[in-house]
Design an enzyme around this catalytic site. Structure first.
Site, short mmCIF file in Angstrom:
data_model
loop_
_atom_site.label_atom_id
_atom_site.label_comp_id
_atom_site.label_asym_id
_atom_site.label_seq_id
_atom_site.Cartn_x
_atom_site.Cartn_y
_atom_site.Cartn_z
N GLY A 1 14.62 10.01 -35.73
CA GLY A 1 14.24 10.81 -34.57
C GLY A 1 15.15 10.57 -33.39
O GLY A 1 15.36 11.47 -32.55
N GLY B 1 0.81 -1.22 0.00
CA GLY B 1 0.00 0.00 0.00
C GLY B 1 0.84 1.27 0.00
O GLY B 1 1.74 1.45 -0.83
C1 HXC Z 1 -1.95 -3.22 11.16
C2 HXC Z 1 -0.56 -4.90 10.49
C3 HXC Z 1 -0.57 -4.41 9.16
C4 HXC Z 1 -1.35 -3.24 8.88
C5 HXC Z 1 0.70 -6.13 9.21
N1 HXC Z 1 0.23 -5.97 10.47
N2 HXC Z 1 0.21 -5.19 8.39
N3 HXC Z 1 -1.25 -4.30 11.47
N4 HXC Z 1 -2.02 -2.69 9.92
N5 HXC Z 1 -1.41 -2.71 7.65
C6 HXC Z 1 0.52 -6.77 11.65
C7 HXC Z 1 -0.12 -8.16 11.54
O1 HXC Z 1 -1.44 -8.12 11.98
C8 HXC Z 1 0.77 -8.95 12.48
O2 HXC Z 1 0.41 -8.67 13.80
C9 HXC Z 1 2.15 -8.33 12.27
O3 HXC Z 1 1.90 -7.04 11.69
C10 HXC Z 1 2.99 -9.11 11.28
O4 HXC Z 1 2.21 -9.34 10.10
P1 HXC Z 1 2.10 -10.78 9.45
O5 HXC Z 1 0.92 -10.76 8.55
O6 HXC Z 1 2.14 -11.85 10.49
O7 HXC Z 1 3.47 -10.84 8.62
P2 HXC Z 1 3.70 -11.45 7.16
O8 HXC Z 1 3.12 -12.83 7.09
O9 HXC Z 1 5.15 -11.29 6.92
O10 HXC Z 1 2.87 -10.55 6.14
C11 HXC Z 1 3.23 -9.21 5.98
C12 HXC Z 1 2.17 -8.51 5.08
C13 HXC Z 1 0.76 -8.75 5.68
C14 HXC Z 1 2.21 -9.07 3.68
C15 HXC Z 1 2.55 -7.03 5.04
O11 HXC Z 1 0.79 -8.43 7.08
C16 HXC Z 1 -0.27 -7.92 5.04
O12 HXC Z 1 -0.79 -8.26 3.97
N6 HXC Z 1 -0.66 -6.84 5.72
C17 HXC Z 1 -1.72 -5.95 5.23
C18 HXC Z 1 -1.26 -5.16 4.05
C19 HXC Z 1 -2.26 -4.12 3.66
O13 HXC Z 1 -3.30 -4.44 3.06
N7 HXC Z 1 -1.99 -2.88 4.10
C20 HXC Z 1 -2.91 -1.75 3.89
C21 HXC Z 1 -2.57 -1.18 2.54
S1 HXC Z 1 -3.61 0.11 2.17
P3 HXC Z 1 0.47 -9.77 14.96
O14 HXC Z 1 -0.10 -9.09 16.14
O15 HXC Z 1 -0.35 -10.93 14.46
O16 HXC Z 1 1.93 -10.12 15.07
C22 HXC Z 1 -2.64 1.44 2.24
C23 HXC Z 1 -3.34 2.65 1.75
C24 HXC Z 1 -2.40 3.74 1.42
O17 HXC Z 1 -1.54 1.40 2.65
C25 HXC Z 1 -2.78 4.35 0.12
C26 HXC Z 1 -1.92 5.47 -0.24
C27 HXC Z 1 -2.15 5.96 -1.62
#
Ligand code: HXC
Length: 420
Positions: free
Chosen positions: A372, A137
């Site tokens: 060009g 993101g």
């Molecule tokens: C809160 C988060 C988080 C997030 C990860 N964690 N991403 N907490 N907000 N965005 C937390 C998890 O819950 C977990 O907590 C710990 O971090 C580790 O994550 P894991 O999933 O266990 O690690 P991994 O398997 O390595 O996966 C990493 C990851 C995945 C691929 C990044 O966590 C993921 O898909 N996260 C969400 C990504 C996402 O959709 N982000 C929002 C994007 S939208 P615990 O407590 O279980 O250890 C965005 C909008 C901005 O950013 C737009 C701007 C233009």
């Protein structure tokens, strides 16, 4: 490595001055009363790299996945503001799951604050991003706004929407590495400028890159003593370009011989390989090198090569780095896909980049400068200061063979027109 271990490796020993070390979020607002989130998932501050001042932030994946909320944003924005005011490079070590889900739109708005600072600093202070873990993101949009992105192979990836969302929306299964690994971004999407085989190497790459760049756009890049004499001659250069103008060769062998020994640092070495761009030194002074690559697509310029060349010339212009261009191209790549894909829109950026650049510019026509592409590749008409032609140079609207084929075609058509 942890965020602090990475910073320790990046910065000169004992030089790190942390900012906002005690900042934490009041997570009670988000139903997480009992939880403590030290530093809110980022370490920020100042330090030195080889004696030069830099500003840094390193996201900490061990704290809520390095996710980005309001307090983290305040810390990063503060260091961005101070870096810009002080005129020093900003290096971001990114390791974050993106917008912190618990904070909802607050974290989206906070991303806007970081992005606008990336833009205001663009071309004023060098900004280098390293992707050191899973980044999603907003955690990839900020790096996309910076000058250079370095990615660690295997342990990092970057995407806007992850595999699960893609599956839900498109029904297509894709793995994280296939979607956003270093291989993809350094060869296909072009977002990544250099791939490192480990975190240690990535940090060395930051230091190497920085050595070609000034502190800010009012400054000059540092001069680094060369290992060879500035007036050495190299007879091998007479033998590299083949006599047959359709035979390929690797233009990097020429670049490596012209510039200070071992000084060439290629940018985007794996993407749009029909063009070569990178930094090198002449008598220790930083130079931006742009070249067509006859070993790939005969050096023809396509959409990606246009983006690669134009972006690089803009960066050189911003940071007072002279541009030296080696020309050997049969022209812009013809094709329906290129036309539909907007080769005019992208190719125009090369014209813009060279015309607008006010740094010293030198071009050397090595072999073909056709059509060009002759104009686009730092021609005299686009304000190049000095244009050299090697003995093997051919400058024309098109090659002799293509010209005779096209004339033959026209003659045979004209013969078919009935005479009155
Ligand atoms: C809160 C988060 C988080 C997030 C990860 N964690 N991403 N907490 N907000 N965005 C937390 C998890 O819950 C977990 O907590 C710990 O971090 C580790 O994550 P894991 O999933 O266990 O690690 P991994 O398997 O390595 O996966 C990493 C990851 C995945 C691929 C990044 O966590 C993921 O898909 N996260 C969400 C990504 C996402 O959709 N982000 C929002 C994007 S939208 P615990 O407590 O279980 O250890 C965005 C909008 C901005 O950013 C737009 C701007 C233009």
């Amino acid at each position: 490595m942890t965020a602090r271990e990475r910073l320790a490796l990046l910065l000169d020993q004992g030089s790190f001055q942390e900012l906002g070390a005690l900042a934490t979020h009041n997570m009670a607002d988000f139903g997480l009363e009992d939880s403590q989130f030290p530093g809110d998932g980022v370490v920020t501050g100042f330090g030195h790299i080889n004696g030069r001042r830099v500003a840094v932030f390193a996201q900490d994946f061990t704290v809520l996945g390095g996710s980005f909320g309001v307090v983290q944003a305040n810390k990063i924005c503060r260091v961005q503001d101070l870096a810009l005011e002080s005129g020093i490079p900003l290096i971001g070590l990114n390791d974050s799951g993106g917008a912190r889900i618990q904070e909802g739109v607050g974290s989206l708005a906070a991303y806007g604050e970081v992005f606008v600072r990336n833009v205001l600093a663009s071309g004023v202070i060098p900004q280098i991003s390293v992707i050191m873990g899973p980044c999603a993101g907003g955690a990839v949009y900020s790096p996309a706004l910076t000058d250079f992105v370095i990615m660690v192979r295997n342990t990092s990836f970057m995407f806007l929407t992850g595999p699960e969302v893609i599956k839900a929306v498109t029904g297509r299964d894709v793995g994280v590495q296939e979607l956003g690994g270093a291989e993809i971004h350094s060869t296909k999407s072009g977002i990544v400028h250099r791939v490192a085989e480990s975190e240690h190497v990535a940090i060395e790459e930051v230091k190497a890159l920085l050595s070609y760049l000034p502190q800010n756009n009012h400054d000059d890049p540092p001069q680094i003593a060369p290992h060879d004499s500035q007036d050495r001659m190299d007879d091998e250069l007479n033998t590299i370009i083949p006599n047959d103008d359709r035979t390929a060769y690797d233009v990097r062998t020429i670049i490596e011989r012209v510039f200070d020994r071992d000084s060439f640092l290629e940018i985007h070495p794996l993407w749009a390989c029909n063009a070569v761009v990178g930094f090198a030194r002449l008598d220790g002074f930083s130079a931006g090198v742009v070249a067509n690559q006859p070993a790939h697509l005969a050096g023809a310029i396509d959409i990606d090569a246009s983006d690669k060349i134009s972006r690089f010339t803009r960066i050189c212009d911003a940071y007072n780095i002279p541009i030296i261009t080696f020309v050997d191209t049969p022209g812009f790549l013809p094709g329906i896909e290129q036309e539909y894909g907007g080769i005019m829109r992208h190719g125009a950026k090369i014209l813009y980049g060279y015309s607008a650049a006010t740094v010293p510019k030198i071009s050397v026509v090595l072999r073909k400068a056709m059509g060009g592409a002759y104009v686009a590749m730092s021609s005299k008409q686009l304000r190049c200061d000095l244009n050299f032609a090697w003995p093997s140079a051919q400058i024309a609207v098109m090659g002799a063979k293509a010209r005779s084929a096209s004339c033959a075609g026209r003659r045979s058509k004209s013969r078919m027109i009935p005479r009155p």
